[in-house]
Write a protein that holds these residues in place. Structure first.
Motif: not given
Length: 93
Positions: A32-38
């Motif tokens: 989706l063009g998103l970044k996993a952080v926590k």
């Protein structure tokens, strides 16, 4: 196989305790063009729960980031729409 620390994360299973639709894997977020952080939870995978896949809440700012804010906002709106639609459908079951 190295076990990752999953203390403090809510645990889900595919069979009897499925995660809500707003919890996504890092791989899906990347698509989706998103970044996993926590991570906020894990889902145990495998016949004898061999490993855990971390889950990230698309609705939480501290869990998911985006390069462009509009993409994340659209994804959150879609996720919330799907959840609302499922709740509406479940009322009729």
């Amino acid at each position: 196989m190295v076990k990752k620390n999953t203390e403090g994360l809510k645990k889900y299973h595919w069979k009897n305790n499925r995660p809500p639709k707003n919890l996504l894997t890092a791989s899906y977020l990347k698509e989706l063009g998103l970044k996993a952080v926590k991570p906020v939870g894990v889902i145990q995978v495998g016949i004898s729960q061999l490993y855990n896949v971390r889950l990230y809440d698309i609705n939480r700012v501290d869990s998911v980031e985006a390069e462009k804010g509009t993409i994340l906002e659209e994804a959150r709106l879609i996720s919330n729409y799907i959840i609302d639609l499922q709740d509406y459908i479940n009322q009729w079951d």
